[in-house]
Design a protein around this motif. Structure first.
Motif, mmCIF file in Angstrom:
data_model
loop_
_atom_site.group_PDB
_atom_site.id
_atom_site.type_symbol
_atom_site.label_atom_id
_atom_site.label_comp_id
_atom_site.label_asym_id
_atom_site.label_seq_id
_atom_site.Cartn_x
_atom_site.Cartn_y
_atom_site.Cartn_z
ATOM 1 N N TRP A 157 1.948 10.194 -11.954
ATOM 2 C CA TRP A 157 1.097 10.710 -13.022
ATOM 3 C C TRP A 157 -0.078 11.487 -12.417
ATOM 4 O O TRP A 157 -0.398 12.601 -12.834
ATOM 5 N N SER A 158 -0.671 10.872 -11.404
ATOM 6 C CA SER A 158 -1.787 11.529 -10.735
ATOM 7 C C SER A 158 -1.346 12.860 -10.143
ATOM 8 O O SER A 158 -2.034 13.880 -10.275
ATOM 9 N N TYR A 159 -0.183 12.859 -9.526
ATOM 10 C CA TYR A 159 0.318 14.100 -8.929
ATOM 11 C C TYR A 159 0.600 15.148 -10.000
ATOM 12 O O TYR A 159 0.260 16.312 -9.862
ATOM 13 N N ARG A 160 1.209 14.703 -11.096
ATOM 14 C CA ARG A 160 1.539 15.645 -12.170
ATOM 15 C C ARG A 160 0.274 16.313 -12.706
ATOM 16 O O ARG A 160 0.230 17.527 -12.897
ATOM 17 N N GLY A 173 -1.700 11.532 0.131
ATOM 18 C CA GLY A 173 -1.435 12.495 1.193
ATOM 19 C C GLY A 173 -1.928 13.888 0.874
ATOM 20 O O GLY A 173 -2.492 14.573 1.726
ATOM 21 N N ILE A 174 -1.762 14.278 -0.370
ATOM 22 C CA ILE A 174 -2.111 15.659 -0.700
ATOM 23 C C ILE A 174 -3.631 15.854 -0.662
ATOM 24 O O ILE A 174 -4.124 16.914 -0.274
ATOM 25 N N ILE A 175 -4.367 14.786 -1.014
ATOM 26 C CA ILE A 175 -5.834 14.865 -0.945
ATOM 27 C C ILE A 175 -6.258 14.948 0.525
ATOM 28 O O ILE A 175 -7.134 15.746 0.904
ATOM 29 N N MET A 176 -5.610 14.143 1.375
ATOM 30 C CA MET A 176 -5.885 14.215 2.809
ATOM 31 C C MET A 176 -5.614 15.635 3.312
ATOM 32 O O MET A 176 -6.403 16.222 4.048
ATOM 33 N N ILE A 200 0.825 -1.201 0.000
ATOM 34 C CA ILE A 200 0.000 0.000 0.000
ATOM 35 C C ILE A 200 0.863 1.256 0.000
ATOM 36 O O ILE A 200 0.619 2.201 -0.744
ATOM 37 N N TYR A 201 1.925 1.252 0.796
ATOM 38 C CA TYR A 201 2.799 2.425 0.807
ATOM 39 C C TYR A 201 3.509 2.601 -0.533
ATOM 40 O O TYR A 201 3.672 3.710 -1.018
ATOM 41 N N THR A 202 3.937 1.470 -1.119
ATOM 42 C CA THR A 202 4.694 1.577 -2.362
ATOM 43 C C THR A 202 3.816 2.056 -3.507
ATOM 44 O O THR A 202 4.240 2.838 -4.341
ATOM 45 N N LEU A 203 2.557 1.572 -3.532
ATOM 46 C CA LEU A 203 1.652 1.995 -4.608
ATOM 47 C C LEU A 203 1.508 3.507 -4.626
ATOM 48 O O LEU A 203 1.382 4.113 -5.678
ATOM 49 N N LYS A 204 1.492 4.119 -3.445
ATOM 50 C CA LYS A 204 1.232 5.558 -3.464
ATOM 51 C C LYS A 204 2.479 6.429 -3.388
ATOM 52 O O LYS A 204 2.368 7.643 -3.325
ATOM 53 N N VAL A 205 3.656 5.814 -3.415
ATOM 54 C CA VAL A 205 4.888 6.614 -3.411
ATOM 55 C C VAL A 205 4.915 7.538 -4.625
ATOM 56 O O VAL A 205 4.748 7.086 -5.747
ATOM 57 N N PHE A 206 5.068 8.800 -4.407
ATOM 58 C CA PHE A 206 5.320 9.649 -5.554
ATOM 59 C C PHE A 206 6.482 10.601 -5.309
ATOM 60 O O PHE A 206 7.200 10.961 -6.231
ATOM 61 N N GLY A 266 -9.699 16.439 -12.326
ATOM 62 C CA GLY A 266 -10.537 15.271 -12.625
ATOM 63 C C GLY A 266 -9.720 14.036 -12.953
ATOM 64 O O GLY A 266 -9.774 13.039 -12.236
ATOM 65 N N PRO A 267 -8.934 14.062 -14.056
ATOM 66 C CA PRO A 267 -8.144 12.878 -14.388
ATOM 67 C C PRO A 267 -7.164 12.510 -13.269
ATOM 68 O O PRO A 267 -6.935 11.325 -13.005
ATOM 69 N N GLY A 268 -6.608 13.513 -12.600
ATOM 70 C CA GLY A 268 -5.685 13.227 -11.500
ATOM 71 C C GLY A 268 -6.361 12.402 -10.421
ATOM 72 O O GLY A 268 -5.831 11.395 -9.957
ATOM 73 N N ALA A 269 -7.563 12.819 -10.032
ATOM 74 C CA ALA A 269 -8.290 12.090 -9.003
ATOM 75 C C ALA A 269 -8.705 10.708 -9.497
ATOM 76 O O ALA A 269 -8.703 9.739 -8.737
ATOM 77 N N ALA A 270 -9.029 10.610 -10.798
ATOM 78 C CA ALA A 270 -9.424 9.310 -11.343
ATOM 79 C C ALA A 270 -8.279 8.305 -11.194
ATOM 80 O O ALA A 270 -8.503 7.157 -10.779
ATOM 81 N N ILE A 271 -7.062 8.740 -11.499
ATOM 82 C CA ILE A 271 -5.926 7.829 -11.348
ATOM 83 C C ILE A 271 -5.753 7.450 -9.873
ATOM 84 O O ILE A 271 -5.510 6.291 -9.537
ATOM 85 N N GLY A 272 -5.908 8.443 -8.987
ATOM 86 C CA GLY A 272 -5.823 8.159 -7.560
ATOM 87 C C GLY A 272 -6.804 7.071 -7.155
ATOM 88 O O GLY A 272 -6.472 6.152 -6.407
#
Lengths: 323, 414, 274
Positions: free
Chosen positions: A279-282, C116-119, A252-258, A293-299
């Motif tokens: 990508w989501s962050y970008r 994190g940023i959404i939180m 879970i931590y690795t999936l969200k590493v950005f 929108g697309p950023g949140a969709a990837i999240g």
């Protein structure tokens, strides 16, 4: 859902690994505590979850279902777009490679973090002089803000003034463009991420090891088992609940590493080290004109991936439990 | 220790924590809300490096006192500020005065978060037109530049002398590449710049892009291809290090500071650091392909007045901004920031005070806003396509032509 | 077990090498913190800060010390709140197993996945309404979200290893469930409490995103935000940034070593009691 295996050996009173001793008859419980009592213990955390996670989660879903522009983000009134944002993301030519990078990044990080963490935990479990101090020192990388540790890694891996290339040069190997060639950038960020993840694995696995009763080793030592056999026959099975939870949390931590990737390569060059999280962050935050929108969709796609991993975990748990 | 006493103690901690939360909730509510006629005016700026006792903050306080209000100032990291400003606007809680990086102005204006000079009655007539352009869209002006910076080529005099290059002869791309070849032959390194995959990368590429005669509306023109080919060839021939692909402007400055490089493309803000170099340096304008100085992009921040529920606050905010951007204060602020002032008269005063600034004043006068040419909020997409193309070509993934072709497609379809 | 036989010292040798390898990037950070601007990108890089400078440390000691105190308070607050929330939940999930418990653990897992940023943006909106932006309790509360789901899962995994007999004995003695939890379950769970506390502390210590979103403007800024003083709009002072990181990690590293000692003592005490 978490491991609920009970022990049938006489154990000391350490918390720690659930015991994988042969299943005896299910011990009878004194009395079933009332469900209200149980929920009394759970109430604080439940209220906490509802208060602080529900809103961000709702917000992320809402962002992904509407067509937000900067204007409607501030002024409101973004039109409902259904799954358009998801379609946009899935049909983007970058989606395939990015998903692939995410899988490699996560898989490789997990395998190496876990096995190195396990090896170190076993090693430090042997209690030699200074072992405690050294083990504590290995945690120091965790104290560093990611901006510092990730920058240090990009320093070391710099094509021209990096120490790694200087060391390679000293033994006659041509310099490698670690961060600036599409072929190497993903490997480089994986190396840095493994390094950052080792302390987590070490600490959790080490605590697990401490929960294994010494008598179990003593018994097998009498049997004349080699240390390798001891590991596979005793340590590994007894550590399984802790190991699964370590791997699951690691996943879970690795999936969200950005941040590591973002600081080291910005996901580049040309997307060669981009993961779904970067990508989501970008899209959402790394640009002057955010595409929420697309950023949140990837999240949310990432959350679904974690959900699947969680379901698999539950299945494994249940099978272990039934066996 | 009995379980009971421990429980009591833990319970006490929990109560204290809760009390602290509620207490601070009561005490500080009202401080943060900017509606209503409170005496405190909020100012957000992207200069976290300036502490509470710095000249910048005392200037803010002084302007507040003159306008009869107290100023509460917060310095945010610049990358953070765009999001924070958007969020604050969404929550109806914008600061009274917001200072942001110039390309962000068009984004915030698009979001409807900023007032125009029609609403806030700011006088912007003294500001240089090429700088003010970044704050204008469709005939409306959304902010005042507080200072400007731009790019030029720093050179290492020692390296050039050793290689037998006279910097005065570097007038176009051909002579620059010739100089790089000589430097390399003399055993030194040629040029360093930043081609990172962010806005910084586009910022650094633009002087060469514009200097080729290319326009941002057509990323795959032959001129654009020639600019990218110039950079790509430098990398291939070893005139520029491979690390530029990942260099920020700071990294590239650090490379120049080693004394190994003949040239570095960098900005006005490095002037203070340049004095600390261990060798003597000089600056020349970035040459255009056909000769003469290439238009460089303008950098620097804008002062803006965000939309408030209580429109009565604009009057005081306008006084604050007018104070911050009057000639004397601009001179002081831009000297601390190593920026060039946005007003011609003040620019002349700067150049008189420090002759080294003359090159920079001229560069700023020739510079071009990135969001100008009425690109506005189209610029971020174009820029992203552009830096992606630069990265693709430099890392060898695509030829300059293919890379820019893909960039043009991406910029026009999205 | 700590016998100083030659074999044990030989292991110490290996341990030193392994630790050295793991900490090499940290050494590099220290090296950079002493390096002059003109040597930062020297090629080949300097292994030692020859012609070193103390400029970075001068800047840090002048400006950064108050931030350290804030970081400590936030870290300790996060630890207390995290354990207070997660330990009872872990106990209930592991031993009382109420209907709906598995679903709750599942939600906890998913909660960790929210970026994190959404939180942070969510908290920003909530705090703005409550007026707790830029306060210590506000930051503590936000930082606990980094560790609470982790804490619950860890406590559940570890507490399920506590023998039921032990709990039953207490219940037979007439202790209430609450009393059992405090006087039986928590003491034997010392090890996992230390583990969870450690991570709660580390996460809040190195947190950047909540700090910058929720405490960026106030008087209570943790040390990670102190770094912002050296990250200018176009320019970064790397020796000062690295020096901040070094100064920030020294007290925390000492704390870690002390905590490790406590873990081991907990183990010994348990063995003796056995």
């Amino acid at each position: 859902m978490l491991s609920t295996k009970r022990t049938s050996t006489t154990t000391q009173d350490q918390d720690g690994a659930a015991k994988a001793a042969p299943p005896g008859p299910p011990p009878s419980r004194v009395r079933r505590p009332s469900r209200w009592l149980a929920w009394g213990f759970l109430a604080p955390v439940t209220i906490y979850l509802a208060a602080f996670y529900a809103y961000p989660l709702y917000r992320n879903v809402e962002l992904s279902l509407r067509e937000y522009t900067v204007r409607s983000f501030v002024q409101g009134g973004a039109p409902f777009a259904g799954l358009d944002n998801y379609r946009t993301v899935l049909s983007d030519p970058a989606f395939g490679p990015t998903l692939w990078h995410t899988l490699i990044f996560t898989g490789a990080s997990l395998v190496f973090q876990f096995s190195i963490g396990m090896a170190l935990a076993l090693f430090f479990h042997q209690h030699f002089p200074l072992s405690r101090t050294l083990r504590a020192l290995i945690l120091v990388p965790w104290l560093l803000p990611l901006i510092v540790s990730a920058s240090t890694w990009s320093w070391l891996l710099n094509s021209d003034s990096g120490l790694v290339n200087a060391a390679l040069g000293a033994v006659g190997i041509d310099p490698v463009n670690w961060l600036t060639s599409p072929g190497w950038s993903l490997t480089s960020v994986i190396i840095a991420n493994i390094w950052i993840g080792i302390p987590f694995n070490l600490v959790v696995l080490y605590s697990g090891l401490q929960g294994i009763p010494v008598e179990m080793y003593e018994a097998s030592a009498l049997d004349g088992a080699s240390s390798w056999q001891r590991f596979w026959r005793i340590t590994f099975p007894l550590l399984r609940p802790v190991s699964t939870i370590t791997l699951l949390l690691g996943l879970i931590y690795t999936l969200k590493v950005f941040d590591i990737v973002w600081i080291m390569t910005r996901g580049g060059p040309t997307g060669s080290s981009a993961t779904l999280a970067t990508w989501s962050y970008r899209l959402g935050f790394g640009n002057m004109l955010p595409e929420f929108g697309p950023g949140a969709a990837i999240g949310n796609l990432l959350i679904v991936m974690a959900l699947i991993a969680g379901l698999i975990y539950i299945r494994i748990e249940r099978r272990q439990h039934l066996r | 220790m009995t379980g009971l006493s421990r429980r009591r103690r833990l319970a006490a901690v929990a109560v204290i924590a809760l009390a602290a939360v509620t207490a601070s909730a009561c005490s500080s509510s009202g401080d943060d809300t900017s509606d209503g006629g409170g005496g405190a005016y909020l100012v957000w700026d992207p200069y976290p490096q300036f502490a509470a006792e710095s000249e910048w903050v005392s200037l803010l306080k002084k302007c507040g006192t003159t306008a009869g209000v107290t100023v509460e100032r917060t310095g945010y990291d610049t990358t953070d500020l765009t999001n924070k400003a958007l969020l604050a606007a969404q929550q109806g809680n914008s600061p009274d005065v917001l200072i942001v990086d110039n390309p962000v102005i068009s984004t915030l204006a698009e979001a409807g978060a900023l007032t125009t000079t029609d609403d806030n009655k700011l006088d912007v007539s003294a500001m240089a037109a090429n700088l003010l352009g970044a704050g204008q869209s469709e005939g409306k002006t959304y902010g005042v530049p507080i200072g400007a910076n731009t790019l030029a080529l720093y050179y290492n005099k020692d390296v050039l002398t050793a290689a037998g290059v006279d910097p005065a002869t570097v007038k176009d791309w051909t002579s620059l590449t010739a100089a790089l070849t000589k430097v390399k032959a003399a055993g030194k390194k040629g040029i360093t710049f930043s081609a990172i995959g962010t806005e910084e990368g586009s910022f650094q590429f633009l002087p060469w892009f514009w200097g080729s005669g290319a326009q941002l509306t057509s990323l795959d023109s032959p001129q654009a291809v020639s600019a990218l080919t110039l950079w790509t060839d430098w990398l291939k021939q070893g005139h520029a290090p491979n690390s530029v692909i990942n260099n920020t402007q700071t990294t590239s400055w650090q490379e120049f500071a080693t004394g190994d490089y003949a040239f570095a493309e960098n900005g006005t803000w490095q002037l203070a650091n340049a004095e600390k170099l261990g060798f003597s340096y000089g600056t020349i304008p970035i040459p255009a392909n056909a000769g003469g100085p290439a238009p460089a992009p303008t950098g620097g921040e804008f002062v803006s007045i965000p939309v408030q529920k209580n429109t009565g606050r604009y009057e005081t905010s306008q006084k604050l901004v007018a104070c911050l951007t009057n000639a004397d204060n601009l001179l002081a602020t831009d000297t601390t920031l190593s920026y060039v002032a946005p007003v011609t008269a003040v620019q002349d005063r700067q150049a008189t005070a420090d002759p080294k600034l003359k090159v920079w004043v001229e560069a700023v006068r020739a510079a071009k806003g990135r969001t100008g040419d009425n690109l506005g909020t189209k610029y971020p997409k174009i820029s992203e396509s552009l830096w992606t193309a630069v990265q693709a070509a430099l890392s060898g993934g695509k030829s300059p032509q293919e890379a820019l072709k893909a960039a043009q497609t991406a910029a026009s379809t999205r | 077990m700590t016998t100083s036989t030659p074999r044990a010292w030989w292991k110490t040798g290996i341990g030193l090498v392994l630790t050295g390898l793991m900490l090499f990037p940290v050494y590099w950070m220290i090296n950079v913190s002493f390096t002059r601007d003109q040597d930062m990108r020297a090629n080949p890089p300097h292994l030692f800060p020859i012609n070193g400078t103390l400029d970075g440390y001068r800047a840090v000691l002048d400006q950064q010390l108050p931030y350290l105190g804030t970081s400590f308070l936030v870290g300790l607050g996060t630890v207390v709140l995290t354990v207070a929330l997660a330990a009872p939940a872990g106990y209930a999930l592991a031993k009382l197993r109420p209907p709906g418990g598995p679903a709750l653990s599942f939600v906890l897992l998913i909660a960790q996945m929210i970026p994190g940023i959404i939180m942070a943006m969510g908290f920003y909106a909530i705090y703005l309404t409550l007026g707790v932006l830029n306060t210590l309790p506000g930051l503590i509360l936000a930082d606990t979200t980094l560790a609470v789901p982790f804490g619950v899962l860890i406590f559940t995994a570890f507490m399920s290893g506590i023998p039921d007999e032990l709990i039953q004995a207490a219940v037979v003695d007439g202790a209430s469930r609450l009393r059992t939890f405090w006087s039986v379950v928590l003491p034997v769970s010392r090890n996992s409490i230390v583990t969870v506390s450690l991570f709660a502390f580390l996460w809040s210590w190195s947190d950047f995103i909540f700090a910058s979103t929720l405490a960026g403007g106030g008087d209570h800024q943790p040390i990670t935000l102190g770094i912002y003083h050296y990250i200018g709009n176009n320019n970064q002072q790397w020796n000062a940034i690295m020096a901040t990181a070094v100064v920030a990690s020294i007290p925390a590293a000492v704390l870690l070593i002390l905590a490790q000692r406590y873990v081991s003592m907990g183990v010994t005490a348990g063995a003796v009691k056995d």
